[in-house]
Design an enzyme around this catalytic site. Structure first.
Site, PDB file in Angstrom:
ATOM      1  N   ASP A  28      33.310  69.760   9.607  1.00  0.00           N
ATOM      2  CA  ASP A  28      33.126  68.300   9.589  1.00  0.00           C
ATOM      3  C   ASP A  28      32.856  67.774  11.003  1.00  0.00           C
ATOM      4  O   ASP A  28      33.298  68.354  11.987  1.00  0.00           O
ATOM      5  CB  ASP A  28      34.385  67.651   8.996  1.00  0.00           C
ATOM      6  CG  ASP A  28      34.132  66.226   8.538  1.00  0.00           C
ATOM      7  OD1 ASP A  28      32.963  65.816   8.431  1.00  0.00           O
ATOM      8  OD2 ASP A  28      35.131  65.515   8.290  1.00  0.00           O
ATOM      9  N   ASN A  76      28.649  64.891  -1.490  1.00  0.00           N
ATOM     10  CA  ASN A  76      27.634  64.660  -0.448  1.00  0.00           C
ATOM     11  C   ASN A  76      26.256  64.327  -1.041  1.00  0.00           C
ATOM     12  O   ASN A  76      25.390  63.793  -0.348  1.00  0.00           O
ATOM     13  CB  ASN A  76      27.518  65.867   0.491  1.00  0.00           C
ATOM     14  CG  ASN A  76      28.700  66.052   1.422  1.00  0.00           C
ATOM     15  OD1 ASN A  76      29.037  67.165   1.813  1.00  0.00           O
ATOM     16  ND2 ASN A  76      29.365  64.962   1.799  1.00  0.00           N
TER      17      ASN A  76
HETATM   18  C1  IPE Z   1      33.620  67.477   3.648  1.00  0.00           C
HETATM   19  O1  IPE Z   1      33.208  66.595   4.630  1.00  0.00           O
HETATM   20  C2  IPE Z   1      32.438  68.222   3.114  1.00  0.00           C
HETATM   21  C3  IPE Z   1      31.839  69.177   4.046  1.00  0.00           C
HETATM   22  C4  IPE Z   1      32.270  69.478   5.232  1.00  0.00           C
HETATM   23  C5  IPE Z   1      30.670  69.847   3.541  1.00  0.00           C
HETATM   24  P1  IPE Z   1      32.929  65.067   4.282  1.00  0.00           P
HETATM   25  O2  IPE Z   1      32.509  64.423   5.546  1.00  0.00           O
HETATM   26  O3  IPE Z   1      31.996  64.949   3.134  1.00  0.00           O
HETATM   27  O4  IPE Z   1      34.367  64.579   3.812  1.00  0.00           O
HETATM   28  P2  IPE Z   1      34.976  63.108   3.730  1.00  0.00           P
HETATM   29  O5  IPE Z   1      33.991  62.259   3.001  1.00  0.00           O
HETATM   30  O6  IPE Z   1      35.153  62.637   5.140  1.00  0.00           O
HETATM   31  O7  IPE Z   1      36.275  63.278   3.029  1.00  0.00           O
HETATM   32  C1  IPE Z   2      29.882  67.612   7.957  1.00  0.00           C
HETATM   33  O1  IPE Z   2      29.568  66.652   8.894  1.00  0.00           O
HETATM   34  C2  IPE Z   2      28.664  68.165   7.251  1.00  0.00           C
HETATM   35  C3  IPE Z   2      28.468  67.660   5.885  1.00  0.00           C
HETATM   36  C4  IPE Z   2      29.342  66.991   5.200  1.00  0.00           C
HETATM   37  C5  IPE Z   2      27.217  67.961   5.237  1.00  0.00           C
HETATM   38  P1  IPE Z   2      29.448  65.128   8.497  1.00  0.00           P
HETATM   39  O2  IPE Z   2      28.012  64.840   8.182  1.00  0.00           O
HETATM   40  O3  IPE Z   2      30.399  64.757   7.430  1.00  0.00           O
HETATM   41  O4  IPE Z   2      29.841  64.440   9.867  1.00  0.00           O
HETATM   42  P2  IPE Z   2      30.694  63.117  10.042  1.00  0.00           P
HETATM   43  O5  IPE Z   2      31.982  63.315   9.323  1.00  0.00           O
HETATM   44  O6  IPE Z   2      29.881  62.008   9.452  1.00  0.00           O
HETATM   45  O7  IPE Z   2      30.853  63.001  11.510  1.00  0.00           O
HETATM   46 MG    MG Z   3      32.314  64.108   7.469  1.00  0.00          MG
END
Ligand code: IPE
Ligand code: IPE
Ligand code: MG
Length: 266
Positions: A28, A76
Site C-alpha cells: 500500500d 479496487n
Molecule cells: C489494499 O489497499 C489493496 C492492495 C494493496 C492491493 P487499498 O489502498 O485498496 O486499501 P484501503 O482502501 O486503504 O483499505
Molecule cells: C496500493 O497503493 C496499490 C493498489 C491498491 C493497487 P494505493 O494505490 O492504494 O496507494 P495509496 O493508498 O492511495 O497511497
Molecule cells: Mg491504498
C-alpha cells in the site's frame, strides 16, 4: 542453477533471525508516494513494480517458501477508470518484463482472485506463465489480483455446496482442512507474517481465512520505498514474537524446551 539477483545481498547476508515460511504483503501507499512528488498516481504504481522485484528476489534469497502479494483488490475495481486501466496495463507489462527472471530464479507464479474479470489477453498471459513455472520449486509467488477475502470464501462455499448437492461430498466431512482446499490458496500453508506498508492498520479484505494466526507487521514506509532493509526489519520484528495459538506463554516456552532437547538428542 545460480539465482539471478539485482538486490543488495550485503543487507540480507547478516540476518540471523527466523525467516517466515510464508510472507504475505499488502503493498500500500503507491498513490501517496506519487502525489508527494507531484506525479500522477500511476507513476507510484510503476515504481511499486520495482519494489516487487526487490522483495521477490530478497525472499527467494532468504529461503521464504511462499510469498503472497496483494496487487489489486475486488474493491479496487471501483477506482477511477484511468487508474484501473493503467494498473491492468502494468500487470501485463510486469509479466512480460519479469517472466524470464522469475523462471531463472525457479519461482512458481500463481494468480489468486477472480481472474474472470481480467481481460482475455491478461488471463492468457497469466495462464501461460503459470503453466511454464508450474514445476518450479524455488518459491511460490501468489499474486492476488481482483482478489477479495470475502469473495474467496463465497466462491469456496458455493463450490462446496455444489459438490455436496452432486453427492460428491458429505457435509459431515466439512472441516478446516477441506474449506482451506476450496480457497484460491488451495490448502497451502497459511501466512506466518503479514506486512502492510504505508501505516494503515487494517486488513482490507486480504486473506481473511488464512491470516487467523499470522503475525502482523505494519510499517510507515510507502510501498515504492520498500526494499531489502525494510524486509529485514519486518523479519527481525517477526523473530521477536512469541506465537501462542491460544496457549499460554509458559506452555509455548515448555514446548520449545522439549523441542530443543529432542534436537540435542538427535
Ligand atoms: C489494499 O489497499 C489493496 C492492495 C494493496 C492491493 P487499498 O489502498 O485498496 O486499501 P484501503 O482502501 O486503504 O483499505
Ligand atoms: C496500493 O497503493 C496499490 C493498489 C491498491 C493497487 P494505493 O494505490 O492504494 O496507494 P495509496 O493508498 O492511495 O497511497
Ligand atoms: Mg491504498
Amino acid at each position: 542453477m545460480a539465482i539471478k539477483l539485482t538486490i543488495n545481498e550485503a543487507t540480507l547476508q547478516g540476518f540471523q533471525g527466523s525467516v517466515p515460511r510464508h510472507v504475505a504483503v499488502i503493498m500500500d501507499g503507491n498513490g501517496r508516494w506519487a502525489v508527494q512528488r507531484g506525479m500522477a498516481r500511476i507513476r507510484g504504481h510503476h515504481e511499486g513494480a520495482n519494489a516487487v522485484r526487490r522483495v521477490v528476489e530478497s525472499c527467494r534469497y532468504l529461503g521464504v517458501e511462499i510469498l503472497t502479494l496483494y496487487a489489486f483488490s475486488s474493491q479496487n475495481w471501483g477506482r477511477p477508470q484511468d487508474e484501473v486501466s493503467g494498473l491492468m496495463t502494468l500487470f501485463d507489462l510486469y509479466i512480460k518484463k519479469e517472466r524470464k527472471r522469475l523462471l531463472q530464479n525457479g519461482i512458481r507464479m500463481q494468480v489468486i482472485g477472480d481472474r474472470g474479470r481480467l481481460s482475455p489477453k491478461l488471463q492468457k498471459a497469466i495462464a501461460e506463465l503459470e503453466a511454464r513455472s508450474a514445476e518450479n520449486t524455488g518459491m511460490i509467488l501468489q499474486v492476488a489480483v481482483s482478489y477479495g477475502g470475502r469473495e474467496e470464501i463465497i466462491q469456496a462455499t458455493r463450490r462446496i455446496a455444489e459438490d455436496a448437492l452432486a453427492g460428491n461430498l458429505d457435509p459431515a466431512q466439512i472441516d478446516e482442512a477441506l474449506v482451506s482446499r476450496y480457497l484460491y490458496t488451495q490448502g497451502r500453508l497459511d501466512p506466518d507474517l503479514v506486512i502492510r506498508t504505508s501505516g494503515e492498520c487494517r486488513v482490507s479484505n486480504f486473506l481473511l481465512w488464512q491470516i487467523a494466526y499470522s503475525e502482523l507487521h505494519i510499517t510507515e514506509t510507502l510501498w515504492p520505498d520498500f526494499g531489502e532493509a525494510q524486509l529485514i526489519e519486518a523479519f527481525e520484528d517477526f523473530t521477536g514474537r512469541q506465537r501462542r495459538f491460544g496457549q499460554t506463554g509458559a506452555q509455548v516456552d515448555d514446548e520449545a524446551q522439549v523441542d530443543a532437547g529432542h534436537q540435542d538428542e538427535g
